[in-house]
Write an enzyme that holds these catalytic residues in place. Structure first.
Site, PDB file in Angstrom:
ATOM      1  N   PHE A   1       0.831  -1.200   0.000  1.00  0.00           N
ATOM      2  CA  PHE A   1       0.000   0.000   0.000  1.00  0.00           C
ATOM      3  C   PHE A   1       0.869   1.254   0.000  1.00  0.00           C
ATOM      4  O   PHE A   1       0.671   2.160  -0.810  1.00  0.00           O
ATOM      5  CB  PHE A   1      -0.933   0.014   1.208  1.00  0.00           C
ATOM      6  CG  PHE A   1      -1.868   1.201   1.226  1.00  0.00           C
ATOM      7  CD1 PHE A   1      -3.060   1.165   0.520  1.00  0.00           C
ATOM      8  CD2 PHE A   1      -1.541   2.351   1.927  1.00  0.00           C
ATOM      9  CE1 PHE A   1      -3.916   2.271   0.513  1.00  0.00           C
ATOM     10  CE2 PHE A   1      -2.382   3.459   1.934  1.00  0.00           C
ATOM     11  CZ  PHE A   1      -3.575   3.410   1.215  1.00  0.00           C
TER      12      PHE A   1
ATOM     13  N   ASN B   1      -2.390  -7.956  -9.289  1.00  0.00           N
ATOM     14  CA  ASN B   1      -1.431  -6.870  -9.488  1.00  0.00           C
ATOM     15  C   ASN B   1      -0.131  -7.409 -10.066  1.00  0.00           C
ATOM     16  O   ASN B   1       0.286  -8.521  -9.760  1.00  0.00           O
ATOM     17  CB  ASN B   1      -1.187  -6.111  -8.169  1.00  0.00           C
ATOM     18  CG  ASN B   1       0.091  -6.542  -7.478  1.00  0.00           C
ATOM     19  OD1 ASN B   1       1.180  -6.076  -7.823  1.00  0.00           O
ATOM     20  ND2 ASN B   1      -0.034  -7.448  -6.508  1.00  0.00           N
ATOM     21  N   ARG B   2       0.462  -6.610 -10.924  1.00  0.00           N
ATOM     22  CA  ARG B   2       1.797  -6.903 -11.438  1.00  0.00           C
ATOM     23  C   ARG B   2       2.605  -5.597 -11.476  1.00  0.00           C
ATOM     24  O   ARG B   2       3.244  -5.260 -12.467  1.00  0.00           O
ATOM     25  CB  ARG B   2       1.733  -7.559 -12.817  1.00  0.00           C
ATOM     26  CG  ARG B   2       0.924  -6.807 -13.876  1.00  0.00           C
ATOM     27  CD  ARG B   2       1.116  -7.424 -15.266  1.00  0.00           C
ATOM     28  NE  ARG B   2       0.251  -6.799 -16.253  1.00  0.00           N
ATOM     29  CZ  ARG B   2      -1.011  -7.181 -16.499  1.00  0.00           C
ATOM     30  NH1 ARG B   2      -1.530  -8.196 -15.808  1.00  0.00           N
ATOM     31  NH2 ARG B   2      -1.735  -6.571 -17.414  1.00  0.00           N
TER      32      ARG B   2
ATOM     33  N   GLY C   1       5.279  -4.731  -9.826  1.00  0.00           N
ATOM     34  CA  GLY C   1       6.713  -4.954 -10.007  1.00  0.00           C
ATOM     35  C   GLY C   1       7.614  -4.066  -9.164  1.00  0.00           C
ATOM     36  O   GLY C   1       8.613  -3.529  -9.661  1.00  0.00           O
ATOM     37  N   PHE C   2       7.272  -3.928  -7.874  1.00  0.00           N
ATOM     38  CA  PHE C   2       8.124  -3.180  -6.943  1.00  0.00           C
ATOM     39  C   PHE C   2       8.386  -1.750  -7.434  1.00  0.00           C
ATOM     40  O   PHE C   2       9.527  -1.265  -7.401  1.00  0.00           O
ATOM     41  CB  PHE C   2       9.468  -3.881  -6.730  1.00  0.00           C
ATOM     42  CG  PHE C   2       9.410  -5.167  -5.963  1.00  0.00           C
ATOM     43  CD1 PHE C   2       8.261  -5.589  -5.319  1.00  0.00           C
ATOM     44  CD2 PHE C   2      10.534  -5.991  -5.889  1.00  0.00           C
ATOM     45  CE1 PHE C   2       8.221  -6.789  -4.614  1.00  0.00           C
ATOM     46  CE2 PHE C   2      10.508  -7.187  -5.183  1.00  0.00           C
ATOM     47  CZ  PHE C   2       9.351  -7.587  -4.554  1.00  0.00           C
TER      48      PHE C   2
ATOM     49  N   ASN D   1       9.821  -3.627   4.338  1.00  0.00           N
ATOM     50  CA  ASN D   1       9.913  -4.797   3.478  1.00  0.00           C
ATOM     51  C   ASN D   1      10.858  -4.459   2.320  1.00  0.00           C
ATOM     52  O   ASN D   1      10.653  -3.482   1.609  1.00  0.00           O
ATOM     53  CB  ASN D   1       8.501  -5.115   2.968  1.00  0.00           C
ATOM     54  CG  ASN D   1       8.426  -6.337   2.093  1.00  0.00           C
ATOM     55  OD1 ASN D   1       9.086  -6.418   1.074  1.00  0.00           O
ATOM     56  ND2 ASN D   1       7.562  -7.271   2.469  1.00  0.00           N
TER      57      ASN D   1
ATOM     58  N   ASN E   1      11.751  -9.864   1.220  1.00  0.00           N
ATOM     59  CA  ASN E   1      10.706 -10.349   0.320  1.00  0.00           C
ATOM     60  C   ASN E   1      11.361 -11.097  -0.839  1.00  0.00           C
ATOM     61  O   ASN E   1      12.071 -10.502  -1.644  1.00  0.00           O
ATOM     62  CB  ASN E   1       9.884  -9.164  -0.201  1.00  0.00           C
ATOM     63  CG  ASN E   1       8.699  -9.585  -1.044  1.00  0.00           C
ATOM     64  OD1 ASN E   1       8.519 -10.757  -1.351  1.00  0.00           O
ATOM     65  ND2 ASN E   1       7.889  -8.614  -1.435  1.00  0.00           N
TER      66      ASN E   1
ATOM     67  N   SER F   1       7.385 -12.212  -4.290  1.00  0.00           N
ATOM     68  CA  SER F   1       6.505 -11.559  -5.262  1.00  0.00           C
ATOM     69  C   SER F   1       6.661 -12.237  -6.617  1.00  0.00           C
ATOM     70  O   SER F   1       7.782 -12.537  -7.052  1.00  0.00           O
ATOM     71  CB  SER F   1       6.855 -10.080  -5.394  1.00  0.00           C
ATOM     72  OG  SER F   1       6.186  -9.517  -6.505  1.00  0.00           O
TER      73      SER F   1
ATOM     74  N   ASN G   1       6.106 -10.786  -9.408  1.00  0.00           N
ATOM     75  CA  ASN G   1       6.155  -9.731 -10.414  1.00  0.00           C
ATOM     76  C   ASN G   1       7.548  -9.204 -10.724  1.00  0.00           C
ATOM     77  O   ASN G   1       7.695  -8.288 -11.522  1.00  0.00           O
ATOM     78  CB  ASN G   1       5.253  -8.576  -9.986  1.00  0.00           C
ATOM     79  CG  ASN G   1       3.808  -9.023  -9.839  1.00  0.00           C
ATOM     80  OD1 ASN G   1       3.301  -9.763 -10.665  1.00  0.00           O
ATOM     81  ND2 ASN G   1       3.166  -8.603  -8.754  1.00  0.00           N
ATOM     82  N   THR G   2       8.574  -9.746 -10.085  1.00  0.00           N
ATOM     83  CA  THR G   2       9.962  -9.464 -10.434  1.00  0.00           C
ATOM     84  C   THR G   2      10.553 -10.750 -10.987  1.00  0.00           C
ATOM     85  O   THR G   2      10.622 -11.752 -10.253  1.00  0.00           O
ATOM     86  CB  THR G   2      10.765  -8.981  -9.216  1.00  0.00           C
ATOM     87  OG1 THR G   2      10.245  -7.720  -8.778  1.00  0.00           O
ATOM     88  CG2 THR G   2      12.236  -8.821  -9.555  1.00  0.00           C
TER      89      THR G   2
ATOM     90  N   LYS H   1       9.337 -13.270   3.920  1.00  0.00           N
ATOM     91  CA  LYS H   1       7.968 -13.407   3.421  1.00  0.00           C
ATOM     92  C   LYS H   1       7.949 -14.435   2.303  1.00  0.00           C
ATOM     93  O   LYS H   1       8.708 -14.329   1.343  1.00  0.00           O
ATOM     94  CB  LYS H   1       7.452 -12.055   2.917  1.00  0.00           C
ATOM     95  CG  LYS H   1       5.974 -12.070   2.527  1.00  0.00           C
ATOM     96  CD  LYS H   1       5.458 -10.661   2.274  1.00  0.00           C
ATOM     97  CE  LYS H   1       3.952 -10.648   2.030  1.00  0.00           C
ATOM     98  NZ  LYS H   1       3.431  -9.267   1.881  1.00  0.00           N
TER      99      LYS H   1
ATOM    100  N   ASN I   1       2.455 -14.240   0.594  1.00  0.00           N
ATOM    101  CA  ASN I   1       2.370 -13.238  -0.461  1.00  0.00           C
ATOM    102  C   ASN I   1       1.216 -13.591  -1.392  1.00  0.00           C
ATOM    103  O   ASN I   1       0.391 -14.451  -1.083  1.00  0.00           O
ATOM    104  CB  ASN I   1       3.701 -13.178  -1.226  1.00  0.00           C
ATOM    105  CG  ASN I   1       4.026 -11.793  -1.747  1.00  0.00           C
ATOM    106  OD1 ASN I   1       3.157 -11.098  -2.268  1.00  0.00           O
ATOM    107  ND2 ASN I   1       5.275 -11.388  -1.620  1.00  0.00           N
ATOM    108  N   THR I   2       1.169 -12.953  -2.545  1.00  0.00           N
ATOM    109  CA  THR I   2       0.115 -13.240  -3.520  1.00  0.00           C
ATOM    110  C   THR I   2       0.382 -14.560  -4.226  1.00  0.00           C
ATOM    111  O   THR I   2       1.480 -15.108  -4.174  1.00  0.00           O
ATOM    112  CB  THR I   2       0.030 -12.113  -4.562  1.00  0.00           C
ATOM    113  OG1 THR I   2       1.308 -11.982  -5.212  1.00  0.00           O
ATOM    114  CG2 THR I   2      -0.340 -10.800  -3.912  1.00  0.00           C
TER     115      THR I   2
ATOM    116  N   GLY J   1      -6.085 -13.065   2.024  1.00  0.00           N
ATOM    117  CA  GLY J   1      -7.450 -13.568   2.055  1.00  0.00           C
ATOM    118  C   GLY J   1      -8.256 -13.211   3.279  1.00  0.00           C
ATOM    119  O   GLY J   1      -9.327 -13.770   3.489  1.00  0.00           O
TER     120      GLY J   1
ATOM    121  N   SER K   1      -6.053  -6.170   0.515  1.00  0.00           N
ATOM    122  CA  SER K   1      -7.226  -6.256  -0.357  1.00  0.00           C
ATOM    123  C   SER K   1      -8.520  -6.087   0.433  1.00  0.00           C
ATOM    124  O   SER K   1      -9.484  -5.487  -0.058  1.00  0.00           O
ATOM    125  CB  SER K   1      -7.236  -7.594  -1.099  1.00  0.00           C
ATOM    126  OG  SER K   1      -6.100  -7.712  -1.934  1.00  0.00           O
TER     127      SER K   1
END
Length: 348
Positions: free
Chosen positions: A66, A113-114, A116-117, A144, A180, A183, A185-186, A226, A255-256, A309, A331
């Site tokens: 966030f 989401n993507r 990407g940091f 993080n 982390n 993720s 997305n990286t 994480k 994580n996601t 969740g 979320s």
């Protein structure tokens, strides 16, 4: 219940029609402008809990993702959060992936989401935090850190050097520090979850963080890792064993996910979102299961932070009953609105 109903109507009739990232930026800007009022009127809810040697005003935290730029974290206690985890922060400033990169699945109360940091980099974040440090005891601040995208994941020395920059700058400013590696997305980041790669990385970050904050009251900054919900059970347990061996303070789970199983949204809508990490209500069952696996393995030796969740107060209680000392949400805040965190914190 008037407040929740008002927000539900606002979400269904206005927010859901906006680009998700645009809505996020508008919220972020409102928090920036409302900072002085929000910081003065913060009223923390819930019951205090001690974990990692830190006193948390309550069990509820705002998950990383966030506040990636460390500009609104100190506004969040006004909504009931007892701790905030900023980031993910990388050593190098980076714009993240091309837009659009944030999508809602309202039928599932989920987000894809993507991003990407996308963040301003460790130097800028450290400067902001040093200029506006939180009041001791008011809340707990986690930071993080992740890998810069340009650093090749197959070069262990380069990866460790990249995390070292962030750890050196941010450990002295954190109540706890999170590595982390989960993720989606990286590119290549999740490869670092393999214990043979993860253990030396965490050991290196531990040494750097300790050296960066040698006189920290209460001892070394607590270090956590994480992990992803997509790890096999055996790999979850291997991470638990490694965390115990290294003397980590805890594990954040999870994580996601890259899975798309069992969603209510039409397949065309899901496919239209493209690649990225799925968060929100569909993650509840697996995230709870991972916490339960971890607690059975580590006993009371590690702090577990349950995230993923949590959509209702009952979900939060379920995560605590599964073994989480603390819970985090993101979320759920999007779908529940600004009054939702306080209701969760009060019922924990």
């Amino acid at each position: 219940m008037r407040g929740p109903r008002v927000y539900d109507r606002l979400f269904e009739q206005v927010l859901v029609r906006m680009d998700a990232e645009q809505a996020h930026h508008l919220t972020y800007q409102a928090l920036q402008r409302g900072g002085p009022v929000l910081t003065r009127t913060a009223r923390l809810a819930g019951t205090p809990v001690v974990a990692m040697g830190l006193r948390f005003p309550n069990r509820l935290g705002l998950a990383a993702g966030f506040d990636k730029t460390a500009q609104v974290w100190d506004r969040m206690p006004a909504f009931g959060f007892g701790h905030v985890e900023i980031g993910t922060v990388t050593a190098l400033a980076q714009p993240g992936n091309p837009q659009p990169r944030l999508f809602r699945l309202p039928a599932d109360r989920a987000i894809v989401n993507r991003r990407g940091f996308n963040n301003d980099g460790a130097v800028a974040v450290a400067e902001r935090l040093a200029a506006r440090r939180h009041r001791p005891g008011a809340m707990v601040l986690g930071i993080n850190i992740g890998k810069s995208k340009v650093v090749p994941d197959d070069d262990q020395a380069a990866v460790e050097a990249d995390y070292e920059v962030s750890a050196k700058l941010l450990a002295p400013l954190a109540d706890y520090l999170v590595v982390n590696v989960s993720s989606p997305n990286t590119p290549g980041l999740r490869n670092l979850q393999a214990v043979e790669r993860l253990a030396p990385l965490l050991a290196h970050v531990r040494r750097v963080a300790d050296a960066a904050a040698p006189d920290r009251p209460g001892g070394p900054v607590p270090l956590l890792v994480k992990i992803a919900p997509d790890l096999a059970d055996d790999d979850v347990l291997a991470v638990a064993d490694m965390a115990l061996d290294l003397g980590l303070a805890g594990i954040i789970a999870t994580n996601t996910t890259i899975a798309r199983d069992g969603l209510r949204s039409p397949s065309s809508t899901v496919e239209g979102c493209g690649a990225g990490g799925l968060s929100g209500a569909p993650l509840r069952e697996r995230a709870t299961e991972v916490v339960r696996l971890l607690r059975a393995r580590v006993g009371d030796e590690l702090t577990l932070i349950g995230v993923g969740g949590i959509d209702t107060p009952d979900d939060a209680r379920e995560r605590v009953e599964a073994g989480a000392d603390l819970v985090q949400v993101y979320s759920g805040l999007i779908y529940g609105g600004p009054a939702w965190p306080r209701r969760v914190a009060q019922q924990l």
